[in-house]
Design a protein around this motif. Structure first.
Motif, PDB file in Angstrom:
ATOM      1  N   VAL A   1       0.816  -1.208   0.000  1.00 50.62           N
ATOM      2  CA  VAL A   1       0.000   0.000   0.000  1.00 50.62           C
ATOM      3  C   VAL A   1       0.852   1.261   0.000  1.00 50.62           C
ATOM      4  O   VAL A   1       0.415   2.312  -0.476  1.00 50.62           O
ATOM      5  N   ASP A   2       2.102   1.175   0.479  1.00 52.96           N
ATOM      6  CA  ASP A   2       2.899   2.385   0.626  1.00 52.96           C
ATOM      7  C   ASP A   2       4.244   2.318  -0.089  1.00 52.96           C
ATOM      8  O   ASP A   2       5.188   3.005   0.292  1.00 52.96           O
ATOM      9  N   ARG A   3       4.344   1.498  -1.148  1.00 48.67           N
ATOM     10  CA  ARG A   3       5.568   1.479  -1.941  1.00 48.67           C
ATOM     11  C   ARG A   3       5.295   0.852  -3.304  1.00 48.67           C
ATOM     12  O   ARG A   3       4.368   0.064  -3.474  1.00 48.67           O
ATOM     13  N   PHE A   4       6.132   1.209  -4.250  1.00 47.96           N
ATOM     14  CA  PHE A   4       6.032   0.631  -5.580  1.00 47.96           C
ATOM     15  C   PHE A   4       7.403   0.684  -6.229  1.00 47.96           C
ATOM     16  O   PHE A   4       8.302   1.413  -5.795  1.00 47.96           O
ATOM     17  N   GLU A   5       7.572  -0.139  -7.257  1.00 47.95           N
ATOM     18  CA  GLU A   5       8.773  -0.084  -8.078  1.00 47.95           C
ATOM     19  C   GLU A   5       8.443   0.599  -9.392  1.00 47.95           C
ATOM     20  O   GLU A   5       7.346   0.445  -9.933  1.00 47.95           O
ATOM     21  N   LEU A   6       9.410   1.333  -9.910  1.00 49.41           N
ATOM     22  CA  LEU A   6       9.289   1.958 -11.213  1.00 49.41           C
ATOM     23  C   LEU A   6      10.305   1.298 -12.136  1.00 49.41           C
ATOM     24  O   LEU A   6      11.518   1.407 -11.920  1.00 49.41           O
ATOM     25  N   LEU A   7       9.801   0.561 -13.131  1.00 51.20           N
ATOM     26  CA  LEU A   7      10.662  -0.144 -14.083  1.00 51.20           C
ATOM     27  C   LEU A   7      10.695   0.650 -15.383  1.00 51.20           C
ATOM     28  O   LEU A   7       9.652   0.894 -15.990  1.00 51.20           O
ATOM     29  N   VAL A   8      11.876   1.055 -15.800  1.00 54.87           N
ATOM     30  CA  VAL A   8      12.032   1.893 -16.980  1.00 54.87           C
ATOM     31  C   VAL A   8      12.801   1.122 -18.050  1.00 54.87           C
ATOM     32  O   VAL A   8      13.839   0.512 -17.767  1.00 54.87           O
ATOM     33  N   THR A   9      12.272   1.136 -19.268  1.00 53.46           N
ATOM     34  CA  THR A   9      12.941   0.545 -20.428  1.00 53.46           C
ATOM     35  C   THR A   9      13.218   1.651 -21.433  1.00 53.46           C
ATOM     36  O   THR A   9      12.293   2.275 -21.955  1.00 53.46           O
ATOM     37  N   TYR A  10      14.491   1.912 -21.679  1.00 47.04           N
ATOM     38  CA  TYR A  10      14.897   2.946 -22.631  1.00 47.04           C
ATOM     39  C   TYR A  10      15.007   2.323 -24.018  1.00 47.04           C
ATOM     40  O   TYR A  10      15.539   1.219 -24.171  1.00 47.04           O
ATOM     41  N   PHE A  11      14.522   3.041 -25.024  1.00 45.07           N
ATOM     42  CA  PHE A  11      14.589   2.482 -26.364  1.00 45.07           C
ATOM     43  C   PHE A  11      14.893   3.565 -27.390  1.00 45.07           C
ATOM     44  O   PHE A  11      14.770   4.773 -27.128  1.00 45.07           O
ATOM     45  N   GLY A  12      15.325   3.137 -28.551  1.00 42.83           N
ATOM     46  CA  GLY A  12      15.511   3.998 -29.707  1.00 42.83           C
ATOM     47  C   GLY A  12      14.993   3.252 -30.919  1.00 42.83           C
ATOM     48  O   GLY A  12      14.319   2.215 -30.791  1.00 42.83           O
ATOM     49  N   TYR A  13      15.321   3.728 -32.104  1.00 47.19           N
ATOM     50  CA  TYR A  13      14.884   3.071 -33.327  1.00 47.19           C
ATOM     51  C   TYR A  13      16.035   2.276 -33.939  1.00 47.19           C
ATOM     52  O   TYR A  13      17.209   2.638 -33.803  1.00 47.19           O
ATOM     53  N   GLU A  14      15.671   1.199 -34.601  1.00 47.52           N
ATOM     54  CA  GLU A  14      16.688   0.345 -35.211  1.00 47.52           C
ATOM     55  C   GLU A  14      17.551   1.109 -36.216  1.00 47.52           C
ATOM     56  O   GLU A  14      18.733   0.816 -36.382  1.00 47.52           O
ATOM     57  N   ASP A  15      16.965   2.102 -36.885  1.00 49.15           N
ATOM     58  CA  ASP A  15      17.708   2.812 -37.923  1.00 49.15           C
ATOM     59  C   ASP A  15      18.374   4.094 -37.414  1.00 49.15           C
ATOM     60  O   ASP A  15      18.817   4.925 -38.209  1.00 49.15           O
ATOM     61  N   ASP A  16      18.460   4.287 -36.082  1.00 50.94           N
ATOM     62  CA  ASP A  16      19.170   5.448 -35.549  1.00 50.94           C
ATOM     63  C   ASP A  16      20.620   5.457 -36.014  1.00 50.94           C
ATOM     64  O   ASP A  16      21.295   4.413 -36.000  1.00 50.94           O
ATOM     65  N   ASP A  17      21.120   6.612 -36.377  1.00 51.89           N
ATOM     66  CA  ASP A  17      22.553   6.716 -36.670  1.00 51.89           C
ATOM     67  C   ASP A  17      23.312   6.837 -35.349  1.00 51.89           C
ATOM     68  O   ASP A  17      22.720   7.092 -34.289  1.00 51.89           O
ATOM     69  N   PRO A  18      24.641   6.657 -35.354  1.00 44.45           N
ATOM     70  CA  PRO A  18      25.411   6.663 -34.092  1.00 44.45           C
ATOM     71  C   PRO A  18      25.247   7.940 -33.285  1.00 44.45           C
ATOM     72  O   PRO A  18      25.171   7.890 -32.046  1.00 44.45           O
ATOM     73  N   GLU A  19      25.183   9.088 -33.946  1.00 43.94           N
ATOM     74  CA  GLU A  19      25.050  10.349 -33.218  1.00 43.94           C
ATOM     75  C   GLU A  19      23.735  10.402 -32.457  1.00 43.94           C
ATOM     76  O   GLU A  19      23.693  10.763 -31.266  1.00 43.94           O
ATOM     77  N   LEU A  20      22.636  10.035 -33.114  1.00 41.15           N
ATOM     78  CA  LEU A  20      21.336  10.057 -32.453  1.00 41.15           C
ATOM     79  C   LEU A  20      21.260   9.012 -31.347  1.00 41.15           C
ATOM     80  O   LEU A  20      20.702   9.267 -30.272  1.00 41.15           O
ATOM     81  N   ARG A  21      21.821   7.843 -31.585  1.00 39.89           N
ATOM     82  CA  ARG A  21      21.847   6.803 -30.550  1.00 39.89           C
ATOM     83  C   ARG A  21      22.563   7.310 -29.299  1.00 39.89           C
ATOM     84  O   ARG A  21      22.101   7.113 -28.167  1.00 39.89           O
ATOM     85  N   ASN A  22      23.680   7.999 -29.479  1.00 42.33           N
ATOM     86  CA  ASN A  22      24.415   8.534 -28.332  1.00 42.33           C
ATOM     87  C   ASN A  22      23.624   9.618 -27.616  1.00 42.33           C
ATOM     88  O   ASN A  22      23.675   9.740 -26.378  1.00 42.33           O
ATOM     89  N   MET A  23      22.887  10.436 -28.370  1.00 39.52           N
ATOM     90  CA  MET A  23      22.024  11.444 -27.748  1.00 39.52           C
ATOM     91  C   MET A  23      21.003  10.772 -26.836  1.00 39.52           C
ATOM     92  O   MET A  23      20.765  11.215 -25.703  1.00 39.52           O
ATOM     93  N   ARG A  24      20.374   9.733 -27.332  1.00 40.07           N
ATOM     94  CA  ARG A  24      19.342   9.057 -26.539  1.00 40.07           C
ATOM     95  C   ARG A  24      19.936   8.483 -25.253  1.00 40.07           C
ATOM     96  O   ARG A  24      19.340   8.582 -24.168  1.00 40.07           O
ATOM     97  N   ILE A  25      21.098   7.863 -25.367  1.00 31.57           N
ATOM     98  CA  ILE A  25      21.716   7.247 -24.197  1.00 31.57           C
ATOM     99  C   ILE A  25      22.121   8.310 -23.183  1.00 31.57           C
ATOM    100  O   ILE A  25      21.885   8.163 -21.973  1.00 31.57           O
ATOM    101  N   LYS A  26      22.709   9.411 -23.656  1.00 31.05           N
ATOM    102  CA  LYS A  26      23.103  10.478 -22.729  1.00 31.05           C
ATOM    103  C   LYS A  26      21.884  11.097 -22.068  1.00 31.05           C
ATOM    104  O   LYS A  26      21.887  11.366 -20.850  1.00 31.05           O
ATOM    105  N   GLN A  27      20.816  11.311 -22.826  1.00 32.73           N
ATOM    106  CA  GLN A  27      19.621  11.926 -22.253  1.00 32.73           C
ATOM    107  C   GLN A  27      18.859  10.993 -21.319  1.00 32.73           C
ATOM    108  O   GLN A  27      17.983  11.447 -20.566  1.00 32.73           O
ATOM    109  N   SER A  28      19.183   9.723 -21.335  1.00 32.56           N
ATOM    110  CA  SER A  28      18.549   8.815 -20.369  1.00 32.56           C
ATOM    111  C   SER A  28      18.890   9.211 -18.938  1.00 32.56           C
ATOM    112  O   SER A  28      18.210   8.794 -17.993  1.00 32.56           O
TER     113      SER A  28
END
Length: 440
Positions: A331-358
């Motif tokens: 009643v007084d606690r929960f877990e927050l499960l986060v899954t970070y994702f990008g697109y299969e066709d991301d270029d390396p620069e965009l992939r790195n942006m997503r990871i850093k912004q995580s």
């Protein structure tokens, strides 16, 4: 807390109701929510049966987590442990993670790949669709012991859930009466999912966090654009989200989405300087400004937060994309499960942006750290005065769509749907205003 009251002033408590309407009055007043909904153990136990095992679709995982035959992922529906598999034919299955023999958890890993699931207690083994395939010493040893001749493997399978997918999101339900998934989501929610999941995705990583608060306090938080640039200095200062941006809220029953659109910088900032909002700073700088590097992807969207009842949040903050799943742990606690994702066709620069912004979200995120703290502040404050009520009238008293980010309309929609699904009433028609009671 004792049992839920069966009668009396529902503004100071909760009443069970057999129908959505009583004497012409609405089931709930979504502008005055008794804090007891965050503290009552009996109500929490009722949620497990009526809500999580009721006519709802519960998020399980991304299909991208189960790419290959034999892949599995363990998860929860409410507090019920489940696991999801992809069998040799490529079909998805969701199964209660409980051996049909003596009730032990069969799957002990979060994810992996295997052909069979074996219970560690007595080594009963199951295939990936939950059918029992092997039982040690089934016929006994040397003609002694074992099961009776009428024992049948087919009668002892794992308990299945119904599974459906939308745009690579996997959902499960215990209900035979729930609406088909697209109908349950609603056209406005599907439209946004079509935008975010517009092409194949790939998983970038995971985080999990234990927060000491009721799961519904966090559900409120994700539907609350009001706090976004008041609690979060990063949002207000660096412009990833400001209440002065264009955008608004879309509400479809339980579900909602918040969309913030970039406006002129001067327009956004002037409101904060005029009202001396403490979360906005003209002097604060990042030691690593590359965290702010971004690439336009979704028209003018700076931030979108979508909530799919009961526990799924889909976020887009700049270029970071993630699903957040709320898992009740009491009643007084929960877990927050986060899954970070990008697109299969991301270029390396965009992939790195997503990871850093995580780093913006997660247990120590520059944004999400404050959400967890705020949830715990609420839980501490309401625990000993559970008959008091919240005040949820920002942007009006209804649950309609609004083209403003200074509104609590989605929170009201959540509580209206929650109360009716749970068969509860609170509030009574005291002053004739929309059939709801006003607090004195």
């Amino acid at each position: 807390m004792g049992k839920l009251p069966r009668e009396g002033n529902a503004m100071s408590g909760l009443t069970q109701s057999q129908s959505a309407q009583s004497n012409g009055h609405p089931t709930v007043d979504p502008t005055r929510v008794p804090y007891r909904v965050f503290t009552d153990p009996e109500l929490y136990a009722r949620e497990q049966e009526v809500l999580f095992r009721g006519p709802t679709w519960n998020y399980l995982c991304l299909e991208a987590e189960l790419r290959n035959p034999g892949d599995f992922r363990a998860n929860f529906v409410g507090e019920t442990p489940v696991f999801i598999t992809r069998d040799a034919k490529g079909e998805l299955h969701a199964l209660v993670n409980r051996c049909a023999h003596r009730g032990a958890m069969v799957c002990r890993e979060v994810r992996g790949n295997r052909k069979t699931m074996v219970c560690p207690y007595h080594q009963w083994s199951y295939d990936l669709n939950g059918a029992l395939r092997g039982v040690p010493f089934r016929r006994g040893i040397n003609g002694r012991g074992g099961y009776a001749a009428d024992f049948k493997l087919s009668e002892h399978s794992l308990t299945p859930l119904k599974v459906a997918t939308y745009r690579g999101l996997v959902f499960g339900t215990f209900s035979d009466s729930v609406a088909p998934l697209p109908e349950y989501l609603g056209p406005g929610m599907c439209e946004h999912l079509d935008t975010i999941f517009n092409r194949p995705v790939t998983v970038l990583g995971f985080s999990r966090q234990l927060i000491k608060g009721n799961w519904k306090v966090y559900a409120e938080n994700t539907k609350d654009p009001y706090h976004g640039s008041l609690l979060h200095m990063f949002h207000a200062t660096f412009g990833s989200y400001r209440s002065s941006q264009d955008g608004g809220m879309v509400v479809e029953g339980f579900n909602s989405k918040m969309i913030a659109l970039r406006a002129e910088e001067a327009q956004e900032v002037s409101v904060y300087t005029k009202e001396s909002v403490q979360s906005f700073s003209k002097t604060l700088k990042l030691a690593d400004p590359s965290l702010l590097a971004s690439r336009p992807e979704f028209d003018r969207f700076t931030t979108t937060i979508q909530f799919i009842f009961p526990t799924l949040v889909i976020q887009q903050i700049s270029n970071t994309l993630a699903t957040r799943q709320i898992v009740p742990r009491g009643v007084d606690r929960f877990e927050l499960l986060v899954t970070y994702f990008g697109y299969e066709d991301d270029d390396p620069e965009l992939r790195n942006m997503r990871i850093k912004q995580s780093n913006l979200i997660g247990p120590a995120g520059l944004i999400a750290l404050e959400d967890g703290y705020a949830v715990e502040l609420v839980q501490r404050a309401v625990s000993y005065d559970s008959h008091a009520t919240s005040y949820i009238e920002l942007g009006g008293r209804g649950i309609e769509n609004q083209d403003s980010l200074v509104t609590e309309t989605a929170i009201r929609g959540f509580w209206k749907g929650y109360g009716e699904l749970m068969g509860l009433r609170w509030g009574a028609s005291a002053d004739g205003h929309n059939g709801t009671a006003r607090a004195n």
